[in-house]
Motif scaffolding. Structure first.
Motif, PDB file in Angstrom:
ATOM      1  N   PRO A  61       0.812  -1.236   0.000  1.00  0.00           N
ATOM      2  CA  PRO A  61       0.000   0.000   0.000  1.00  0.00           C
ATOM      3  C   PRO A  61       0.834   1.270   0.000  1.00  0.00           C
ATOM      4  O   PRO A  61       0.401   2.307  -0.523  1.00  0.00           O
ATOM      5  N   ARG A  62       2.047   1.206   0.575  1.00  0.00           N
ATOM      6  CA  ARG A  62       2.889   2.409   0.619  1.00  0.00           C
ATOM      7  C   ARG A  62       3.436   2.777  -0.766  1.00  0.00           C
ATOM      8  O   ARG A  62       4.027   3.838  -0.934  1.00  0.00           O
ATOM      9  N   ASP A  63       3.236   1.895  -1.742  1.00  0.00           N
ATOM     10  CA  ASP A  63       3.629   2.243  -3.115  1.00  0.00           C
ATOM     11  C   ASP A  63       2.733   3.334  -3.696  1.00  0.00           C
ATOM     12  O   ASP A  63       3.124   4.026  -4.640  1.00  0.00           O
ATOM     13  N   MET A  64       1.547   3.453  -3.155  1.00  0.00           N
ATOM     14  CA  MET A  64       0.571   4.384  -3.697  1.00  0.00           C
ATOM     15  C   MET A  64       0.663   5.730  -2.982  1.00  0.00           C
ATOM     16  O   MET A  64       0.925   5.782  -1.776  1.00  0.00           O
ATOM     17  N   PRO A  65       0.441   6.828  -3.692  1.00  0.00           N
ATOM     18  CA  PRO A  65       0.533   8.157  -3.053  1.00  0.00           C
ATOM     19  C   PRO A  65      -0.617   8.405  -2.091  1.00  0.00           C
ATOM     20  O   PRO A  65      -1.725   7.885  -2.268  1.00  0.00           O
ATOM     21  N   THR A  66      -0.348   9.196  -1.065  1.00  0.00           N
ATOM     22  CA  THR A  66      -1.399   9.594  -0.134  1.00  0.00           C
ATOM     23  C   THR A  66      -2.229  10.723  -0.743  1.00  0.00           C
ATOM     24  O   THR A  66      -1.829  11.377  -1.714  1.00  0.00           O
ATOM     25  N   PHE A  67      -3.372  10.968  -0.135  1.00  0.00           N
ATOM     26  CA  PHE A  67      -4.198  12.092  -0.579  1.00  0.00           C
ATOM     27  C   PHE A  67      -3.416  13.404  -0.475  1.00  0.00           C
ATOM     28  O   PHE A  67      -3.512  14.269  -1.353  1.00  0.00           O
ATOM     29  N   ASP A  68      -2.669  13.582   0.616  1.00  0.00           N
ATOM     30  CA  ASP A  68      -1.888  14.812   0.780  1.00  0.00           C
ATOM     31  C   ASP A  68      -0.822  14.935  -0.305  1.00  0.00           C
ATOM     32  O   ASP A  68      -0.572  16.036  -0.828  1.00  0.00           O
ATOM     33  N   GLU A  69      -0.172  13.823  -0.640  1.00  0.00           N
ATOM     34  CA  GLU A  69       0.853  13.863  -1.690  1.00  0.00           C
ATOM     35  C   GLU A  69       0.242  14.236  -3.028  1.00  0.00           C
ATOM     36  O   GLU A  69       0.817  15.033  -3.795  1.00  0.00           O
ATOM     37  N   LEU A  70      -0.916  13.701  -3.331  1.00  0.00           N
ATOM     38  CA  LEU A  70      -1.590  14.050  -4.580  1.00  0.00           C
ATOM     39  C   LEU A  70      -1.986  15.521  -4.593  1.00  0.00           C
ATOM     40  O   LEU A  70      -1.814  16.215  -5.607  1.00  0.00           O
ATOM     41  N   ALA A  71      -2.498  16.008  -3.465  1.00  0.00           N
ATOM     42  CA  ALA A  71      -2.920  17.408  -3.388  1.00  0.00           C
ATOM     43  C   ALA A  71      -1.745  18.363  -3.474  1.00  0.00           C
ATOM     44  O   ALA A  71      -1.915  19.535  -3.835  1.00  0.00           O
ATOM     45  N   SER A  72      -0.542  17.881  -3.157  1.00  0.00           N
ATOM     46  CA  SER A  72       0.638  18.744  -3.100  1.00  0.00           C
ATOM     47  C   SER A  72       1.419  18.796  -4.402  1.00  0.00           C
ATOM     48  O   SER A  72       2.396  19.539  -4.503  1.00  0.00           O
ATOM     49  N   ARG A  73       1.012  18.033  -5.390  1.00  0.00           N
ATOM     50  CA  ARG A  73       1.796  17.951  -6.625  1.00  0.00           C
ATOM     51  C   ARG A  73       1.865  19.286  -7.361  1.00  0.00           C
ATOM     52  O   ARG A  73       2.834  19.563  -8.056  1.00  0.00           O
ATOM     53  N   GLN A  74       0.851  20.101  -7.212  1.00  0.00           N
ATOM     54  CA  GLN A  74       0.843  21.413  -7.867  1.00  0.00           C
ATOM     55  C   GLN A  74       0.884  22.529  -6.824  1.00  0.00           C
ATOM     56  O   GLN A  74       0.308  23.596  -7.020  1.00  0.00           O
ATOM     57  N   ALA A  75       1.604  22.288  -5.723  1.00  0.00           N
ATOM     58  CA  ALA A  75       1.681  23.295  -4.662  1.00  0.00           C
ATOM     59  C   ALA A  75       2.304  24.577  -5.206  1.00  0.00           C
ATOM     60  O   ALA A  75       3.355  24.541  -5.851  1.00  0.00           O
ATOM     61  N   PRO A  76       1.699  25.734  -4.936  1.00  0.00           N
ATOM     62  CA  PRO A  76       2.176  26.987  -5.527  1.00  0.00           C
ATOM     63  C   PRO A  76       3.436  27.527  -4.838  1.00  0.00           C
ATOM     64  O   PRO A  76       3.696  27.241  -3.674  1.00  0.00           O
ATOM     65  N   LYS A  77       4.208  28.303  -5.573  1.00  0.00           N
ATOM     66  CA  LYS A  77       5.418  28.934  -5.067  1.00  0.00           C
ATOM     67  C   LYS A  77       5.249  30.450  -5.086  1.00  0.00           C
ATOM     68  O   LYS A  77       4.463  31.002  -5.860  1.00  0.00           O
ATOM     69  N   SER A  78       6.012  31.107  -4.215  1.00  0.00           N
ATOM     70  CA  SER A  78       6.022  32.574  -4.139  1.00  0.00           C
ATOM     71  C   SER A  78       4.605  33.144  -4.001  1.00  0.00           C
ATOM     72  O   SER A  78       4.155  33.963  -4.809  1.00  0.00           O
ATOM     73  N   VAL A  79       3.907  32.673  -2.958  1.00  0.00           N
ATOM     74  CA  VAL A  79       2.545  33.140  -2.708  1.00  0.00           C
ATOM     75  C   VAL A  79       2.447  33.613  -1.263  1.00  0.00           C
ATOM     76  O   VAL A  79       3.371  33.465  -0.471  1.00  0.00           O
ATOM     77  N   ARG A  80       1.315  34.187  -0.939  1.00  0.00           N
ATOM     78  CA  ARG A  80       1.029  34.600   0.431  1.00  0.00           C
ATOM     79  C   ARG A  80      -0.056  33.687   0.996  1.00  0.00           C
ATOM     80  O   ARG A  80      -0.988  33.322   0.270  1.00  0.00           O
ATOM     81  N   VAL A  81       0.094  33.351   2.261  1.00  0.00           N
ATOM     82  CA  VAL A  81      -0.903  32.499   2.912  1.00  0.00           C
ATOM     83  C   VAL A  81      -1.365  33.184   4.194  1.00  0.00           C
ATOM     84  O   VAL A  81      -0.608  33.950   4.805  1.00  0.00           O
ATOM     85  N   PRO A  82      -2.594  32.943   4.622  1.00  0.00           N
ATOM     86  CA  PRO A  82      -3.088  33.559   5.858  1.00  0.00           C
ATOM     87  C   PRO A  82      -2.232  33.176   7.055  1.00  0.00           C
ATOM     88  O   PRO A  82      -1.799  32.032   7.198  1.00  0.00           O
ATOM     89  N   GLY A  83      -1.972  34.174   7.902  1.00  0.00           N
ATOM     90  CA  GLY A  83      -1.233  33.935   9.130  1.00  0.00           C
ATOM     91  C   GLY A  83       0.253  34.176   9.050  1.00  0.00           C
ATOM     92  O   GLY A  83       0.945  34.147  10.073  1.00  0.00           O
ATOM     93  N   ILE A  84       0.779  34.402   7.826  1.00  0.00           N
ATOM     94  CA  ILE A  84       2.222  34.632   7.651  1.00  0.00           C
ATOM     95  C   ILE A  84       2.414  35.826   6.718  1.00  0.00           C
ATOM     96  O   ILE A  84       1.870  35.840   5.605  1.00  0.00           O
ATOM     97  N   GLU A  85       3.184  36.814   7.161  1.00  0.00           N
ATOM     98  CA  GLU A  85       3.481  37.955   6.308  1.00  0.00           C
ATOM     99  C   GLU A  85       4.624  37.603   5.350  1.00  0.00           C
ATOM    100  O   GLU A  85       5.562  36.907   5.724  1.00  0.00           O
ATOM    101  N   GLY A  86       4.543  38.085   4.129  1.00  0.00           N
ATOM    102  CA  GLY A  86       5.604  37.842   3.161  1.00  0.00           C
ATOM    103  C   GLY A  86       5.336  36.621   2.310  1.00  0.00           C
ATOM    104  O   GLY A  86       4.360  35.878   2.489  1.00  0.00           O
ATOM    105  N   LEU A  87       6.243  36.394   1.346  1.00  0.00           N
ATOM    106  CA  LEU A  87       6.075  35.315   0.390  1.00  0.00           C
ATOM    107  C   LEU A  87       6.574  33.983   0.949  1.00  0.00           C
ATOM    108  O   LEU A  87       7.553  33.929   1.695  1.00  0.00           O
ATOM    109  N   VAL A  88       5.891  32.918   0.530  1.00  0.00           N
ATOM    110  CA  VAL A  88       6.278  31.564   0.931  1.00  0.00           C
ATOM    111  C   VAL A  88       6.164  30.639  -0.269  1.00  0.00           C
ATOM    112  O   VAL A  88       5.460  30.929  -1.245  1.00  0.00           O
ATOM    113  N   ASP A  89       6.872  29.513  -0.194  1.00  0.00           N
ATOM    114  CA  ASP A  89       6.662  28.409  -1.126  1.00  0.00           C
ATOM    115  C   ASP A  89       5.862  27.337  -0.392  1.00  0.00           C
ATOM    116  O   ASP A  89       6.266  26.897   0.695  1.00  0.00           O
TER     117      ASP A  89
END
Length: 301
Positions: A102-130
């Motif tokens: 079963p560990r051969d298969m990606p987790t839901f979080d891994e699938l959701a993270s494949r297109q994680a954005p870079k150089s963006v702003r997220v709530p709770g943190i000032e400034g840019l993050v990846d």
């Protein structure tokens, strides 16, 4: 449990308690498996792998992979660790026989993270993050890397280039401090790790910038303090700031001490003492287990 919505082959295997083993994993048929609190009720457990992992069949298409789809989740894991395994029970048996783990298969979080954005702003943190990882359950960032020193919700500053871990509700849970900060009334030293309770924001891991007393223990500054699992197995550990007696035992300044559920769990003696019925010389480190002397380390020579 046996669910009449299971496919015929699985119902037969359950009635016969017929387990299946492949080269790399097992299906130990379990008629009385507990449903997961992490998964929708339509995900019904039918087997275990012998190592804490549970196989689920989706009888209501809750996760939109089709009725009868198979998923896997370890009992110690959360929703985002779920793995889609196969479209049907027959396909699962075939894949297990072919060597699936079963560990051969990606987790839901891994699938959701494949297109994680870079150089963006997220709530709770000032400034840019990846964004490095995403919570599949909410679509919110799970781990981000801050570009520059960044002020965060709570008043502390995250050090440039470090990771900030966030809960699926968007609260900061783990951060490396760029500078001294006062968090929930505790002065924390800069350039140290800060871990926070995911719901209350209470510091669970921190390095005090000043002497501090936690659960009656006088703890030294600039040595890490751990306050673990305040609900199920509350404990506190740190470096003693001065000689201190706990439960009548003379403990030495400058040594590690730990309380578990409010009881002394480990420490170092500054004088000869009787510990759980055993006389130990000054300088002995000891650890207790349910009030019984578990192990000791003799005084340094």
């Amino acid at each position: 449990m046996i669910d009449p919505r299971f496919p015929a082959r699985l119902l037969e295997d359950l009635s016969q308690q017929r387990s299946t083993e492949g080269p790399r994993t097992r299906l130990n048929i379990d008629r009385h498996g507990d449903e997961s609190e992490e998964l929708p009720p339509g995900l019904v457990p039918f087997a275990r792998d012998g190592g804490g992992g549970v196989w689920y069949l989706d009888v209501e298409d809750c996760l939109k992979k089709g009725v009868g789809a198979i998923f896997y989740l370890h009992m110690s894991e959360v929703y985002g660790d779920t793995r889609y395994i196969a479209a049907s029970y027959d396909e699962l048996l075939q894949r297990v026989a072919e060597g699936l783990h079963p560990r051969d298969m990606p987790t839901f979080d891994e699938l959701a993270s494949r297109q994680a954005p870079k150089s963006v702003r997220v709530p709770g943190i000032e400034g840019l993050v990846d964004v490095e990882r995403v919570h599949a359950s909410t679509g919110r960032p799970a781990v981000v890397t801050v570009h520059d020193n960044a002020r965060c919700e709570g008043g502390f500053v995250a050090r440039a280039g470090t990771s900030v871990y966030m809960t699926d509700a968007g609260r900061i849970q783990f951060v490396t401090l760029a500078e001294r900060a006062v968090v929930d009334g505790i002065p924390c030293a800069g350039d140290t790790v800060l871990a926070l309770h995911p719901k209350t924001g209470r510091p669970l891991r921190f390095t005090p910038a000043e002497p501090i007393v936690v659960d009656g223990l006088p703890l030294a500054p600039f040595h890490e303090v751990m306050v673990e699992d305040p609900i199920y197995a509350p404990s506190v550990s740190g470096m003693l700031a001065r000689d201190h007696d706990v439960e009548g035992l003379p403990l030495a300044a400058g040594t590690q001490v730990r309380l578990l559920r409010g009881k002394l769990d480990q420490g170092t003696l500054r004088a000869d003492a009787n510990v759980a019925g055993t006389l130990l010389p000054a300088g002995t480190w000891f650890e207790l287990l349910s009030g019984t002397l578990y192990r000791t380390r003799p005084p340094a020579t």
